[in-house]
Structure formats: C-alpha cells, structure tokens
Design a protein around this motif. Structure first.
Motif, short mmCIF file in Angstrom:
data_model
loop_
_atom_site.label_atom_id
_atom_site.label_comp_id
_atom_site.label_asym_id
_atom_site.label_seq_id
_atom_site.Cartn_x
_atom_site.Cartn_y
_atom_site.Cartn_z
N ASP A 190 -11.10 10.58 -4.04
CA ASP A 190 -9.93 10.70 -4.89
C ASP A 190 -9.41 9.31 -5.26
OD1 ASP A 190 -7.91 12.64 -6.02
OD2 ASP A 190 -6.58 11.32 -4.89
N LYS A 191 -8.55 9.25 -6.29
CA LYS A 191 -8.07 7.94 -6.75
C LYS A 191 -7.26 7.22 -5.68
CE LYS A 191 -3.77 9.42 -9.08
NZ LYS A 191 -3.85 10.87 -8.94
N THR A 192 -6.59 7.97 -4.79
CA THR A 192 -5.83 7.31 -3.73
C THR A 192 -6.76 6.63 -2.72
OG1 THR A 192 -5.70 9.45 -2.60
CG2 THR A 192 -3.80 8.79 -3.90
N MET A 193 -7.93 7.24 -2.48
CA MET A 193 -8.89 6.61 -1.60
C MET A 193 -9.48 5.36 -2.24
SD MET A 193 -12.41 8.13 0.07
CE MET A 193 -13.32 7.15 1.28
N LEU A 194 -9.80 5.46 -3.52
CA LEU A 194 -10.34 4.30 -4.22
C LEU A 194 -9.33 3.18 -4.29
CD1 LEU A 194 -12.18 6.16 -7.14
CD2 LEU A 194 -13.11 5.36 -4.96
N ALA A 195 -8.04 3.53 -4.46
CA ALA A 195 -6.99 2.52 -4.47
C ALA A 195 -6.88 1.84 -3.11
CB ALA A 195 -5.66 3.15 -4.87
N THR A 196 -7.01 2.63 -2.04
CA THR A 196 -6.94 2.07 -0.70
C THR A 196 -8.09 1.12 -0.43
OG1 THR A 196 -5.84 4.10 0.08
CG2 THR A 196 -6.76 2.64 1.75
N ILE A 197 -9.29 1.51 -0.87
CA ILE A 197 -10.46 0.64 -0.72
C ILE A 197 -10.22 -0.69 -1.44
CG2 ILE A 197 -12.88 0.34 -1.38
CD1 ILE A 197 -13.27 3.33 -0.94
N SER A 214 0.82 -1.21 0.00
CA SER A 214 0.00 0.00 0.00
C SER A 214 0.86 1.26 0.00
CB SER A 214 -0.94 0.01 1.20
OG SER A 214 -0.22 -0.06 2.42
N PHE A 215 1.99 1.22 0.69
CA PHE A 215 2.89 2.39 0.69
C PHE A 215 3.35 2.70 -0.73
CE2 PHE A 215 7.02 4.41 0.66
CZ PHE A 215 6.90 5.41 1.62
N GLY A 216 3.81 1.67 -1.45
CA GLY A 216 4.30 1.89 -2.80
C GLY A 216 3.22 2.35 -3.75
N PHE A 261 -14.59 0.69 4.62
CA PHE A 261 -15.51 0.36 3.52
C PHE A 261 -14.97 -0.78 2.67
CE2 PHE A 261 -17.52 4.38 4.50
CZ PHE A 261 -18.84 4.17 4.14
N GLY A 262 -13.66 -0.78 2.42
CA GLY A 262 -13.10 -1.80 1.55
C GLY A 262 -13.00 -3.17 2.20
N HIS A 263 -12.51 -3.22 3.45
CA HIS A 263 -12.26 -4.51 4.09
C HIS A 263 -13.49 -5.07 4.81
CE1 HIS A 263 -9.64 -7.60 5.83
NE2 HIS A 263 -10.34 -7.45 6.95
N PHE A 264 -14.19 -4.21 5.52
CA PHE A 264 -15.29 -4.69 6.35
C PHE A 264 -16.64 -4.68 5.65
CE2 PHE A 264 -12.06 -3.20 9.37
CZ PHE A 264 -11.89 -4.34 10.13
N ASP A 277 -8.73 -7.33 -0.06
CA ASP A 277 -8.09 -8.65 -0.07
C ASP A 277 -6.78 -8.70 0.71
OD1 ASP A 277 -10.07 -9.81 -1.78
OD2 ASP A 277 -9.12 -8.77 -3.47
N ASN A 278 -6.50 -7.67 1.51
CA ASN A 278 -5.23 -7.64 2.25
C ASN A 278 -5.48 -7.28 3.71
OD1 ASN A 278 -2.93 -7.82 0.04
ND2 ASN A 278 -4.47 -6.40 -0.79
N ASP A 279 -4.44 -7.41 4.52
CA ASP A 279 -4.52 -7.08 5.93
C ASP A 279 -4.91 -5.61 6.10
OD1 ASP A 279 -3.66 -7.85 8.87
OD2 ASP A 279 -2.74 -5.90 8.45
N TRP A 280 -6.01 -5.36 6.80
CA TRP A 280 -6.54 -4.00 6.86
C TRP A 280 -5.62 -3.04 7.61
CZ3 TRP A 280 -7.55 -1.52 11.45
CH2 TRP A 280 -7.62 -2.32 12.60
N LEU A 281 -4.98 -3.52 8.67
CA LEU A 281 -4.10 -2.63 9.44
C LEU A 281 -2.87 -2.24 8.63
CD1 LEU A 281 -3.56 -1.18 12.10
CD2 LEU A 281 -2.47 -3.28 12.95
N GLY A 282 -2.29 -3.21 7.94
CA GLY A 282 -1.14 -2.91 7.11
C GLY A 282 -1.47 -1.94 5.99
#
Length: 233
Positions: free
Chosen positions: A119-126, A8-10, A55-58, A131-136
């Motif tokens: 924004d696209k960064t929010m949509l990317a985070t969602i 997610s950082f990258g 919204f994305g994970h839960f 499918d990944n660890d939510w905290l990470g």
C-alpha cells in the motif's frame, strides 16, 4: 529520532486519511468489538512497518507487491462471505463462543497485514526509512496509521450502535467485496496471462464454495434450543 518520529507520524497520518485501510477499519468496527479491531490493526501495522523499515533502511530496496495485493483481495472476499454467513451458533459452538474474539482478531490482523503490504503507506515508510532514523520512522509511522484508523473505528463503532444488525452485515459484506475487487485489480494490473487466469480461477472457486456453504447453512433446520449470537461487538 524525535524528528524522524514526528515526520513519519505526520506523513502516514495524512496519507491514511480516506485510504482503503481506514474504510476497512470502520467496516470491521461496525461488526466487531472496537478494541479487538484496534488491537489487531496495531499488531498488523507494527509488523508491516517493521518490514518497511527493514527494506528501506537496511536493504535500500522495495518488495514486489502484485502477489501480495492479490492475496489480500482474496482474503477480503473470504471475509465478505464470512460476514454474510453470520454468527448463529449451535449448542456445541455456543460453548466455545469465547473463541470468537480470537478468530476475529486473527482475521482482522491477517487481512490488514496483507492489505497494507504494497500500500502507499508502506511505500512511504520505505522511502522515509532510507534517509532517516529507522527507529523513529518505525514508531512514528505505526502511531500515525493507528491514530488515523482509530478515528475510523470510532465512527464505525458509533454507527454500529444505531443501525440494524442485518443492515450492518449487508453493508459490511458489500464493502469487503469492494475491497477485494479493488485489491485484485491493483494486483492484476500489468500481470501475466497465467497470473490473471490463476487468480480468476481462485476467485471463482472461493465464491462458489462460500455460496454453497452459506446456502447449506440457510437450508439447515434450526434447533429451538440453539441460541443466536450477535456479532462480536
């Protein structure tokens, strides 16, 4: 968790490069203290990406963003008018100058929060959070965006030291208005006629009130004892 954090950082760091949020960060840094801007962006980013992960994970869903883009656009126009107004203080206001930092922090935080919703960064985070660890994902996406915006803040702070105050104010106001128009266009694309009319009416009202207030300030007599405060940098 580490893999999700690095992923997610990258992704967010690269997505943020050249984005309007990075340009906004540089613009704020031209006018205000870099650490206030960075702290406000960090708080807003942490909150936005918490919403994204939720919204994305839960929930496995996204949120409607048209209205949020419109609100963010109106906020940018207000901030542009505030920039044109300047920061000259009268005797009473100068005694409360320490509050300027707090007001700038809240303004930057709220405008970034609204601008990043949808924004696209929010949509990317969602998307990453589904499918990944939510905290990470939360930690990595927040750090990625803050790191990218920190680069823009450094550039803005450096330019702010070498440019005349009036040039900075004029340039910042133009950029804020541009951001506002950009966000309004994003929010109104495909919107209903009622939404378009309501948004345009609100925009005209905000600009009209802002211009009238600025002219009233400019035409007001200046007290010899009233100190002139530079921007909160």
């Amino acid at each position: 968790m580490i893999a999700a954090l690095l992923l997610s950082f990258g992704v967010i760091f690269v997505a943020e490069l050249g984005d309007k949020s990075q340009l906004m960060a540089m613009t704020y840094a031209l006018r205000y203290r870099w650490w206030v801007v960075l702290l406000a962006i960090t708080v807003a980013t942490t909150a936005v990406h918490a919403v994204s992960v939720f919204f994305g994970h839960f929930l496995g869903m996204s949120i409607p963003t048209d209205l949020l883009s419109i609100l963010a656009g109106l906020a940018m126009i207000v901030f542009g008018l505030w920039t044109i107004r300047g920061d000259s203080l009268d005797d009473d206001e100068s005694q409360r100058a320490t509050r300027v930092g707090a007001s700038v922090f809240l303004a930057v935080m709220s405008s970034f929060f609204l601008a990043e919703l949808g924004d696209k960064t929010m949509l990317a985070t969602i998307t990453l959070a589904t499918d990944n660890d939510w905290l990470g994902i939360w930690i990595g996406s927040t750090l990625g965006m803050v790191a990218a915006d920190a680069l823009a803040i450094a550039v803005g702070a450096l330019l702010g030291k070498h440019l005349p105050e009036r040039t900075i104010a004029a340039g910042a106001a133009v950029l804020f208005f541009a951001f506002g128009v950009w966000l309004l266009i994003e929010g109104l694309t495909g919107a209903s006629t009622v939404t378009v009319i309501a948004t345009l009416s609100a925009t005209v009202a905000i600009v009209g009130i802002g211009v009238a207030y600025i002219f009233r300030i400019l035409r007001a007599p200046v007290s010899p004892s009233a100190p002139s405060m530079p921007a909160d940098r």
